[in-house]
Design a protein around this motif. Structure first.
Motif, PDB file in Angstrom:
ATOM      1  N   VAL A   1      -3.920  17.990  -6.846  1.00 15.13           N
ATOM      2  CA  VAL A   1      -3.582  16.966  -5.854  1.00 15.13           C
ATOM      3  C   VAL A   1      -2.372  17.468  -5.068  1.00 15.13           C
ATOM      4  CG1 VAL A   1      -2.771  14.609  -5.495  1.00 15.13           C
ATOM      5  CG2 VAL A   1      -4.503  15.083  -7.249  1.00 15.13           C
ATOM      6  N   THR A   2      -2.511  17.530  -3.757  1.00  5.88           N
ATOM      7  CA  THR A   2      -1.384  17.976  -2.935  1.00  5.88           C
ATOM      8  C   THR A   2      -0.475  16.825  -2.532  1.00  5.88           C
ATOM      9  OG1 THR A   2      -2.731  17.830  -0.921  1.00  5.88           O
ATOM     10  CG2 THR A   2      -2.651  19.958  -2.062  1.00  5.88           C
TER      11      THR A   2
ATOM     12  N   VAL B   1       0.843  -1.194   0.000  1.00  2.00           N
ATOM     13  CA  VAL B   1       0.000   0.000   0.000  1.00  2.00           C
ATOM     14  C   VAL B   1       0.879   1.244   0.000  1.00  2.00           C
ATOM     15  CG1 VAL B   1      -1.873   1.206   1.180  1.00  2.00           C
ATOM     16  CG2 VAL B   1      -1.805  -1.295   1.186  1.00  2.00           C
ATOM     17  N   TRP B   2       1.966   1.225   0.776  1.00  4.65           N
ATOM     18  CA  TRP B   2       2.881   2.369   0.802  1.00  4.65           C
ATOM     19  C   TRP B   2       3.468   2.628  -0.583  1.00  4.65           C
ATOM     20  CZ3 TRP B   2       7.789   3.638  -0.535  1.00  4.65           C
ATOM     21  CH2 TRP B   2       8.316   4.829  -0.010  1.00  4.65           C
ATOM     22  N   LEU B   3       3.883   1.579  -1.271  1.00  5.55           N
ATOM     23  CA  LEU B   3       4.471   1.751  -2.600  1.00  5.55           C
ATOM     24  C   LEU B   3       3.432   2.258  -3.590  1.00  5.55           C
ATOM     25  CD1 LEU B   3       6.941   1.462  -4.421  1.00  5.55           C
ATOM     26  CD2 LEU B   3       6.302  -0.934  -4.801  1.00  5.55           C
ATOM     27  N   THR B   4       2.194   1.773  -3.475  1.00  4.84           N
ATOM     28  CA  THR B   4       1.116   2.285  -4.328  1.00  4.84           C
ATOM     29  C   THR B   4       0.934   3.781  -4.114  1.00  4.84           C
ATOM     30  OG1 THR B   4      -0.049   0.155  -4.327  1.00  4.84           O
ATOM     31  CG2 THR B   4      -1.353   2.114  -4.852  1.00  4.84           C
ATOM     32  N   ALA B   5       0.886   4.205  -2.846  1.00  9.41           N
ATOM     33  CA  ALA B   5       0.729   5.627  -2.549  1.00  9.41           C
ATOM     34  C   ALA B   5       1.913   6.431  -3.065  1.00  9.41           C
ATOM     35  CB  ALA B   5       0.571   5.828  -1.038  1.00  9.41           C
ATOM     36  N   HIS B   6       3.106   5.894  -2.915  1.00  8.56           N
ATOM     37  CA  HIS B   6       4.317   6.592  -3.363  1.00  8.56           C
ATOM     38  C   HIS B   6       4.281   6.833  -4.873  1.00  8.56           C
ATOM     39  CE1 HIS B   6       8.495   7.802  -3.524  1.00  8.56           C
ATOM     40  NE2 HIS B   6       8.759   6.848  -4.398  1.00  8.56           N
ATOM     41  N   ARG B   7       3.886   5.815  -5.627  1.00 11.17           N
ATOM     42  CA  ARG B   7       3.850   5.951  -7.079  1.00 11.17           C
ATOM     43  C   ARG B   7       2.717   6.872  -7.524  1.00 11.17           C
ATOM     44  NH1 ARG B   7       5.349  -0.323  -8.849  1.00 11.17           N
ATOM     45  NH2 ARG B   7       7.606  -0.084  -8.504  1.00 11.17           N
ATOM     46  N   LEU B   8       1.571   6.783  -6.866  1.00  9.42           N
ATOM     47  CA  LEU B   8       0.481   7.707  -7.186  1.00  9.42           C
ATOM     48  C   LEU B   8       0.880   9.144  -6.863  1.00  9.42           C
ATOM     49  CD1 LEU B   8      -2.624   5.727  -5.846  1.00  9.42           C
ATOM     50  CD2 LEU B   8      -2.045   6.158  -8.244  1.00  9.42           C
ATOM     51  N   ASN B   9       1.582   9.327  -5.771  1.00  5.11           N
ATOM     52  CA  ASN B   9       2.020  10.669  -5.392  1.00  5.11           C
ATOM     53  C   ASN B   9       2.976  11.246  -6.440  1.00  5.11           C
ATOM     54  OD1 ASN B   9       2.127  12.769  -3.154  1.00  5.11           O
ATOM     55  ND2 ASN B   9       4.303  12.335  -3.425  1.00  5.11           N
TER      56      ASN B   9
END
Length: 266
Positions: free
Chosen positions: A43-44, A7-15
């Motif tokens: 998106v912030t 989940v962290w990696l998903t958020a990192h790539r989306l960010n």
């Protein structure tokens, strides 16, 4: 359910793809949110909180999503068809002039204010991969229910957020702790928290998940999904049993030689 590092990696790539860019595409395909339109907003940031994803916008609103067992976010260039899943599985689209983020079968879609995020994630314990990680508080949380098995306690996201079934099995093997041991009988909860932190941190920046140091198929885990195989440490045959009450029971793997307990499950 995905582990916290996934989940962290998903958020990192989306960010990386969405943050700092105005939204040109916004489509939530769930009835309650179908008319929500955040085009023109910026998106912030996109962050993970345990196993939850929070996409924050400049107008103080947040899009919440959860992957559960079958959800995923994919990035593609505008105009390219996202891979793998058919159109009817798309539940969310958030895009800009450079990237389109497509949420396939993502769950618990909500739009809340920034202050309202606590209603969705405020119950979670310290996040193993977040800035709020607090090992002492995580250990104190685990001790709240001293008669509970350590295997079930580690999966309880209100104790500490991020451990899934795979890491539960692997961390307890590394700490030579039987998964059915009551929390009150665990000799070193601090070490279990520290090992959980170490293995998730080691795997958060790449999709491969290894606790052994190897990434080759069949060599990446000590016990997880190796029921019936011999232990890589002591050559005892690895066991598998369901742990927890339905519908939350999870297949649990352990080595009776490295993780002994007199009343181990048969």
């Amino acid at each position: 359910m995905p582990e916290g590092d996934t989940v962290w990696l998903t958020a990192h790539r989306l960010n990386q793809a969405l943050a700092g860019r105005p939204v040109t595409l916004f489509d939530l395909r769930v009835p309650a949110l179908a008319t929500t339109d955040l085009r023109g907003q910026t998106v912030t940031e996109v962050i993970a909180r345990g196993k939850h994803l929070l996409t924050r916008f400049g107008n103080d609103l947040t899009l919440h999503s959860h992957l559960r067992m079958d959800g995923s976010w994919y990035l593609s260039r505008p105009g390219q068809r996202p891979r793998r899943h058919p159109e009817h599985m798309i539940r969310a689209l958030v895009g800009n002039t450079d990237w389109t983020a497509t949420g396939f079968r993502v769950h618990d879609l909500r739009i809340v204010t920034r202050a309202g995020e606590s209603e969705l994630v405020g119950h979670l314990g310290p996040d193993l991969l977040g800035p709020d990680w607090d090992a002492a508080r995580a250990v104190a949380n685990l001790r709240r229910d001293a008669d509970r098995s350590i295997g079930e306690a580690l999966l309880d996201q209100t104790n500490l957020a991020g451990v899934g079934n795979m890491y539960k099995c692997e961390v307890l093997f590394l700490e030579r702790t039987n998964p059915w041991t009551p929390v009150r009988e665990v000799g070193d909860l601090e070490a279990i928290a520290a090992t959980s932190y170490r293995v998730l941190r080691a795997n958060r920046d790449h999709p491969e998940q290894s606790t052994t140091g190897y990434v080759g198929r069949g060599r990446e885990h000590w016990v997880y999904e190796r029921g019936g195989d011999t232990c890589l440490r002591c050559r005892t045959r690895i066991r598998r049993a369901e742990q927890g009450e339905p519908p939350r029971a999870r297949p649990t793997y352990w080595c009776p030689g490295c993780q002994p307990r007199a009343e181990a499950v048969d």
